[in-house]
Design a protein around this motif. Structure first.
Motif, PDB file in Angstrom:
ATOM      1  N   ALA A  51       8.736  55.919  24.847  1.00 27.70           N
ATOM      2  CA  ALA A  51       7.684  56.831  25.589  1.00 27.70           C
ATOM      3  C   ALA A  51       8.026  57.150  26.869  1.00 27.70           C
ATOM      4  N   ILE A  52       8.891  56.656  27.539  1.00 33.27           N
ATOM      5  CA  ILE A  52       9.195  56.857  28.927  1.00 33.27           C
ATOM      6  C   ILE A  52      10.005  58.035  28.997  1.00 33.27           C
ATOM      7  N   ASP A  53       9.688  58.958  29.675  1.00 31.88           N
ATOM      8  CA  ASP A  53      10.593  60.464  29.825  1.00 31.88           C
ATOM      9  C   ASP A  53      11.987  60.052  30.789  1.00 31.88           C
ATOM     10  N   ALA A  54      12.671  61.187  30.785  1.00 33.68           N
ATOM     11  CA  ALA A  54      13.754  60.978  31.584  1.00 33.68           C
ATOM     12  C   ALA A  54      13.454  60.881  33.131  1.00 33.68           C
ATOM     13  N   THR A  55      12.133  61.353  33.408  1.00 36.33           N
ATOM     14  CA  THR A  55      11.796  61.287  34.841  1.00 36.33           C
ATOM     15  C   THR A  55      10.583  60.265  35.080  1.00 36.33           C
ATOM     16  N   GLU A  56       9.814  60.097  36.194  1.00 35.24           N
ATOM     17  CA  GLU A  56       9.028  59.271  36.358  1.00 35.24           C
ATOM     18  C   GLU A  56       7.717  59.457  35.327  1.00 35.24           C
ATOM     19  N   THR A  57       7.290  58.336  34.664  1.00 37.25           N
ATOM     20  CA  THR A  57       6.245  58.471  33.639  1.00 37.25           C
ATOM     21  C   THR A  57       5.161  57.594  33.940  1.00 37.25           C
ATOM     22  N   SER A  58       3.699  58.241  34.112  1.00 36.92           N
ATOM     23  CA  SER A  58       2.710  57.467  34.172  1.00 36.92           C
ATOM     24  C   SER A  58       2.379  56.421  33.094  1.00 36.92           C
ATOM     25  N   ILE A  59       1.432  55.304  33.524  1.00 35.20           N
ATOM     26  CA  ILE A  59       1.276  54.226  32.506  1.00 35.20           C
ATOM     27  C   ILE A  59       0.500  54.847  31.542  1.00 35.20           C
ATOM     28  N   ASP A  60      -0.351  55.930  32.179  1.00 33.12           N
ATOM     29  CA  ASP A  60      -1.364  56.543  31.125  1.00 33.12           C
ATOM     30  C   ASP A  60      -0.500  57.366  30.011  1.00 33.12           C
ATOM     31  N   ASN A  61       0.393  58.144  30.357  1.00 27.40           N
ATOM     32  CA  ASN A  61       1.197  58.778  29.423  1.00 27.40           C
ATOM     33  C   ASN A  61       2.111  58.115  28.765  1.00 27.40           C
ATOM     34  N   ILE A  62       2.538  56.780  29.149  1.00 26.72           N
ATOM     35  CA  ILE A  62       3.197  56.006  28.097  1.00 26.72           C
ATOM     36  C   ILE A  62       2.238  55.312  27.196  1.00 26.72           C
ATOM     37  N   SER A  63       1.161  55.012  27.678  1.00 25.38           N
ATOM     38  CA  SER A  63       0.175  54.815  26.315  1.00 25.38           C
ATOM     39  C   SER A  63      -0.222  55.928  25.451  1.00 25.38           C
ATOM     40  N   VAL A  64      -0.305  56.888  25.905  1.00 28.14           N
ATOM     41  CA  VAL A  64      -0.754  58.132  24.771  1.00 28.14           C
ATOM     42  C   VAL A  64       0.557  58.161  23.926  1.00 28.14           C
ATOM     43  N   LYS A  65       1.683  58.329  24.429  1.00 27.98           N
ATOM     44  CA  LYS A  65       2.912  58.578  23.716  1.00 27.98           C
ATOM     45  C   LYS A  65       3.270  57.336  22.778  1.00 27.98           C
ATOM     46  N   LYS A  99       0.929  55.099  21.532  1.00 35.04           N
ATOM     47  CA  LYS A  99       0.003  55.011  20.649  1.00 35.04           C
ATOM     48  C   LYS A  99      -0.467  53.512  20.702  1.00 35.04           C
ATOM     49  N   LEU A 100      -0.344  52.935  22.039  1.00 46.91           N
ATOM     50  CA  LEU A 100      -0.627  51.466  21.972  1.00 46.91           C
ATOM     51  C   LEU A 100      -1.551  51.449  23.124  1.00 46.91           C
ATOM     52  N   PRO A 101      -2.372  50.440  23.087  1.00 50.40           N
ATOM     53  CA  PRO A 101      -3.449  50.117  24.135  1.00 50.40           C
ATOM     54  C   PRO A 101      -2.723  49.683  25.452  1.00 50.40           C
ATOM     55  N   SER A 102      -3.698  50.360  26.537  1.00 53.45           N
ATOM     56  CA  SER A 102      -3.003  49.957  27.662  1.00 53.45           C
ATOM     57  C   SER A 102      -2.676  48.518  28.277  1.00 53.45           C
ATOM     58  N   SER A 103      -3.519  47.585  27.612  1.00 54.90           N
ATOM     59  CA  SER A 103      -3.280  46.313  27.921  1.00 54.90           C
ATOM     60  C   SER A 103      -1.839  45.751  27.363  1.00 54.90           C
ATOM     61  N   ILE A 104      -1.506  46.234  25.955  1.00 54.09           N
ATOM     62  CA  ILE A 104      -0.231  46.082  25.436  1.00 54.09           C
ATOM     63  C   ILE A 104       0.807  46.736  26.308  1.00 54.09           C
TER      64      ILE A 104
END
Length: 343
Positions: A296-310, A312-317
């Motif tokens: 879920a991490i892109d080739a450039t800087e990726t926010s934790i919110d976008n990682i969670s969305v891509k 499909k896991l809860p933010s705590s996980i």
């Protein structure tokens, strides 16, 4: 005293410099003869006033040549002058080529055909990773690394790069300076260093530069010297990339891969090796959650919110999984809860 030692002494005199030395050599032919000349003879040379003539006449009161030669030998370095076959040919063509070069390592014929890589000292993760990728590809294709520094060899700056300098010297390359052994770096030495980088190179690659970066001065020098200028594009809103993006807007060639440079170099230097394929580091065994977060991490800087969305896991996980990936040295956290993959 031989010609090289005379050039070392002249290089250590603050008022001489490359342009005045050229004028002096037109009259006296050999550097030894300059040091032996009378004040009255020196003053007749265009551009040589009383202060310069007096300093040359009294050079032994300013310069401890024997001590400098000993420092040079003890360090294991050599000196090449403009008359040496090892002196880079493109550098001889610029307005003020260095009187000499201190070399720690070895220069070879193919080092005359270089690409300079420059950028801001304070760079982003994107800039650092771009520099690593492109420098690796260029070095693999050309086989050599030459580091030009803005201090004497005995005053390497920054000092934490000493291990890297030793690695370059002992492997395929050299550390080079125009300054005498114990000159400390300052605000004047770096612009002087930069003209060597641009003058030595067939082209200059600007990896990342803000609008006030010294890298833009080097790029301007390269253009004045008839060299090609290349630039890596950055985010349009990133201050760290405003200068390099502006260079592209003004005509610098946009570079996304070292082949963009090597294609041009191939025309000039047909013997240049083709670009090697970058070898991806194999991933260690990952759990399903680790794989989903990593992907879920892109080739450039990726926010934790976008990682969670891509993912499909809860933010705590996502948070706990990112920590595990950091421990495995697969990702790195940046300020503002952004993450990047490590190559």
């Amino acid at each position: 005293m031989n010609a090289t030692e005379a050039c070392i002494a002249l290089n250590m005199l603050p008022t001489v410099g490359p342009v005045r030395l050229r004028k002096l050599l037109e009259v006296f032919k050999e550097p030894q003869q300059i040091l032996a000349a009378k004040r009255s003879e020196l003053r007749k040379v265009e551009g040589i006033g009383n202060e310069v003539a007096d300093q040359i006449s009294n050079w032994e009161s300013t310069v401890d040549l024997a001590a400098e030669v000993k420092r040079l030998r003890d360090f294991g370095a050599t000196v090449i002058t403009q008359g040496s076959p090892s002196y880079p040919r493109p550098l001889r063509e610029i307005h003020a080529p260095p009187i000499l070069l201190y070399v720690w390592g070895e220069l070879q014929e193919r080092d005359h055909h270089a690409i300079g890589v420059i950028g801001a000292r304070r760079t982003t993760h994107y800039g650092t990773e771009s520099a690593k990728k492109l420098a690796y590809q260029l070095a693999a294709a050309k086989g050599r690394t030459i580091a030009v520094i803005g201090s004497g060899l005995a005053k390497l700056y920054p000092p934490e790069n000493a291990t890297l300098a030793e690695k370059i010297r002992a492997g395929n390359g050299a550390i080079v300076s125009e300054f005498s052994m114990e000159i400390e770096p300052d605000r004047q030495t770096f612009p002087m260093r930069n003209r060597i980088i641009s003058g030595w190179s067939h082209g200059i690659l600007v990896v990342e530069a803000g609008l006030n970066s010294g890298a833009l001065i080097t790029a301007a020098q390269a253009l004045e010297q008839g060299r090609s200028v290349y630039a890596v594009p950055g985010h349009i809103n990133a201050p760290s990339a405003m200068g390099s993006n502006r260079l592209i807007q003004q005509g610098a060639k946009l570079v996304m891969d070292a082949s963009d440079i090597l294609d041009d170099l191939q025309i000039l230097l047909p013997e240049t090796k083709p670009l090697p394929e970058a070898v991806a580091r194999p991933l260690p065994p990952l759990s399903d959650e680790e794989r989903r977060v990593y992907d879920a991490i892109d080739a450039t800087e990726t926010s934790i919110d976008n990682i969670s969305v891509k993912s499909k896991l809860p933010s705590s996980i996502v948070s706990s999984t990112l920590l595990q990936l950091e421990l495995k040295r697969l990702v790195k956290q940046l300020p503002g809860k952004y993450f990047v993959k490590l190559g």
